[in-house]
Write an enzyme that holds these catalytic residues in place. Structure first.
Site, PDB file in Angstrom:
ATOM      1  CG  ASP A  31      -2.212   0.783   0.966  1.00 39.09           C
ATOM      2  OD1 ASP A  31      -2.219   1.646   0.063  1.00 39.09           O
ATOM      3  OD2 ASP A  31      -3.204   0.565   1.690  1.00 39.09           O
ATOM      4  CD  GLU A  39      -5.985   5.382   3.619  1.00 41.14           C
ATOM      5  OE1 GLU A  39      -4.935   5.555   4.272  1.00 41.14           O
ATOM      6  OE2 GLU A  39      -5.957   5.177   2.387  1.00 41.14           O
TER       7      GLU A  39
END
Length: 709
Positions: free
Chosen positions: A307, A506
């Site tokens: 990621d 997030e």
């Protein structure tokens, strides 16, 4: 003479192809990869392991949007041989139109091929998590949590297909979706990106979405789907994004691995790594997860990608590597093939080259990782068809509005009702819609829409808001008005108060207390104080805990999730009774924060929740009879015993006979019944799901069940 020359050129073509087997599409992919690897230098192979954000190739600064910069094209694509690019949230061309996307990716692809000694194309990745969601004007589907509430796997597949067509039409070949994480703690900022808390539901939806994106086989009309984030990401301590997850091996295999297993069985071409840690070990440095479990146990042969900047975070955040170089070594040797760098191509590639020269990373590991990337490029048909036609981009990106509306309609979940106020328009003739979120598309689109944290202030994209949706369907002879605040003495028969969370993504989306913003709570408090019936509509990516003195005074409570660009019309259709609500909660709705995390299948119950997993009301009633089980399936008669047609999801739960274990979802199916209609529904039982000693099977939700005799 011209004819002779032309003939000679045509005759020479097969001979050239024979000297370069990797350019022959008739050969098996394995043979093409082997041939191409044998022709590549170490530097060219290492370039395949780096992924760079397109913003690094734009403008004059590191985060500029604008024209492609020739200096950085040369540095990154020609000199560093970088094998893939991505658009992070908001990293769009100027102007942000489908045609501009197609032209930009064509320009990048052309430059990469023309400056590659072996004419190797690039992969282009993006987080298209609910449609082609970075493009202004695109059709935006509900986020996964709302899709989970539909319990409709074919819908997930169709959305995957439409999304893949939109991406491929703009030159994007690699989608960082679907999310295969389990939503086990609603405080977590990425909860809305999951399909809910149940492994069977998530597994089924993930697998179908993969099949939709990739088709039966990868090719020039599909994209590479990515299962993320491997694995255990959905159970962070305290519900904090990227926090450590404390997971037993039993829980890992029973809860967190099944959606990944299902996605891999459906053919998922890539896997993205968990940004957090599991039992104290950062996932990007975990050979146990990325090699022992993913490669050896699950048999994955595709591309494993990090990621955003997570390899560097092995040094800066997790402190398991003293240098960036050591962080790169740890990740490569654990099993990461491609590192989303995302801005320092030189630093990453030089670190890998040095590690190989010193023997700390063996050449076969580089060949393995680069081979995975090349295999994906061949399977996607990029060597044969690297470019797209910009003329077809607009239609593909804006397609699917009817599908998005259907998805939003199926997701809307009626949590509570007084049985009188809804549907509007029958006894309630005069409605006042209250709240800025009713007129703000940002509230229903959520994060990962145009920008990473949602639609940026000052920008707009096509979306039907709740207010506009209600204006479009208000019945003749009724009235509809709107106010951003609650009047002291409203003249309306009822108030529809639209509240929710601001768009987020997030860690910024973590919500430790599971509460509404103060301004939204104040709207509800003012509304119930008027004494008028109040219908609360929640635009949110998780369950929210409402004060009891507000919640118990509501006439109805409607969960709309983050329903996308067509969500306002879907909400309006449910409120006015044009659509019978059929959504069912894909998670447990806690009564108090003390019950969090508290998924329904946890070994110990934290107490009775406000609404159980699978809860969802309808404007009609459904009854069950004749439940039977026979090995690989169960059958049950379902009757619409009410007065209006409706869709209904049959949920069947099972637990070991005589055991005190909690029930677990065993199978489910969605049907549509007319008033008075009865249908015998057969539902398959997944092989190996039921314990050898037999099981108790119950049909219904977790409050009202029909037991198997």
């Amino acid at each position: 003479m011209h004819q002779t020359l032309l003939t000679a050129l045509l005759l020479a073509a097969p001979a050239a192809a024979q000297t370069a087997p990797y350019l022959d599409p008739s050969l098996p992919t394995e043979r093409r990869v082997e041939d191409l690897l044998g022709r590549m230098t170490l530097e060219e192979k290492v370039g395949q392991l780096a992924q760079i954000d397109v913003l690094r190739l734009m403008g004059q600064g590191e985060w500029d949007r604008g024209p492609l910069n020739p200096e950085w094209l040369e540095n990154i694509l020609a000199q560093r041989h970088v094998g893939s690019l991505l658009s992070s949230g908001g990293a769009a061309p100027v102007p942000n139109t489908p045609e501009a996307w197609a032209r930009m990716t064509n320009d990048l692809q052309r430059y990469a091929i023309e400056h590659s000694r072996l004419k190797i194309p690039i992969l282009y990745g993006i987080d298209a998590v609910h449609g082609h969601n970075t493009v202004i004007g695109a059709t935006i589907f509900p986020h996964n949590l709302g899709l989970g509430a539909t319990f409709d796997p074919p819908l997930a597949r169709q959305i995957g297909t439409v999304t893949a067509r939109a991406l491929r039409a703009t030159g994007i070949t690699w989608n960082f979706a679907p999310d295969a994480d389990m939503g086990r703690d609603p405080r977590w900022g990425r909860f809305y990106e999951t399909w809910g808390e149940d492994p069977l539901l998530a597994s089924t939806m993930v697998a179908e979405n993969v099949r939709g994106q990739q088709g039966d086989t990868l090719g020039p009309n599909s994209v590479a789907a990515t299962l993320k984030h491997f694995t255990g990401y959905g159970s962070p301590l305290g519900g904090k994004d990227r926090a450590d997850a404390r997971i037993t091996d039993t829980e890992l295999r029973a809860v967190h691995l099944p959606p990944f297993q299902a996605g891999l069985a459906a053919g998922a071409a890539s896997v993205m790594v968990n940004s957090g840690s599991v039992n104290g070990v950062p996932a990007h440095a975990s050979g146990k997860l990325l090699t022992d479990v993913l490669r050896k146990e699950l048999g994955f042969t595709g591309v494993t990608i990090s990621d955003w900047e997570d390899v560097t975070k092995l040094k800066t955040v997790y402190k398991v590597a003293p240098t960036d170089r050591e962080a790169v070594r740890l990740a490569l040797m654990a099993g990461v093939d491609v590192s989303m760098v995302p801005h320092d191509a030189q630093g990453f590639t030089e670190a890998v080259l040095d590690l190989v020269r010193t023997g700390e990373v063996p050449v076969p590991r580089i060949d393995e990782a680069a081979g995975h990337v090349l295999d994906l490029k061949f399977r996607l048909g990029l060597f044969e068809r690297p470019y797209v036609d910009p003329a077809g981009a607009q239609a593909a990106v804006t397609a699917g509005q009817d599908l998005a509306l259907r998805a939003a309609r199926e997701s809307v979940t009626l949590l509570a009702t007084d049985g009188r106020t809804l549907p509007l328009g029958k006894t309630v003739k005069n409605v006042l819609v209250v709240g800025e979120r009713a007129a703000d598309p940002r509230a229903q689109l959520g994060g990962w829409t145009i920008g990473w944290q949602g639609l940026p202030e000052g920008e707009s994209t096509r979306a039907v808001t709740v207010l506009n949706g209600m204006k479009a369907v208000v019945p003749p002879g009724t009235k509809l008005a709107y106010s951003t605040s609650v009047p002291a003495r409203p003249s309306a028969d009822a108030l529809v108060v639209v509240v929710g969370e601001p768009p987020h993504a997030e860690g910024e989306a973590d919500n430790p207390p599971l509460t509404l913003p103060d301004t939204d709570l104040a709207l509800l408090r003012d509304a119930v104080a008027t004494g008028k019936p109040v219908v609360a509509v929640l635009l949110a990516g998780r369950p929210l805990i409402l004060p009891e003195n507000i919640r118990t005074r509501l006439a109805a409570l409607v969960m709309a999730y983050l329903p996308g660009s067509e969500g306002g019309r879907a909400v309006a259709d449910v409120l006015y009774g044009n659509i019978n609500p059929s959504g069912r909660l894909p998670f447990t709705w806690p009564k108090t924060l003390a019950q969090v995390p508290g998924p329904y299948d946890a070994p110990s119950s934290p107490g009775t929740p406000l609404y159980p997993f699978g809860h969802g009301l309808s404007y009609t009633t459904f009854t069950y009879s004749g439940l039977q089980a026979a090995g690989d399936r169960i059958t049950v008669n379902v009757t619409n015993s009410g007065k209006v047609a409706g869709a209904h999801t049959v949920l069947a739960f099972a637990r070991p006979r005589g055991a005190g274990a909690p029930p677990k979802l065993a199978t489910f199916g969605r049907i549509i019944l007319q008033p008075g209609e009865t249908r015998n529904v057969a539902l398959p039982l997944p092989r190996g799901l039921l314990p050898a000693g037999g099981a108790e099977i119950r049909v219904g939700d977790l409050h009202t069940n029909t037991d198997l005799p």
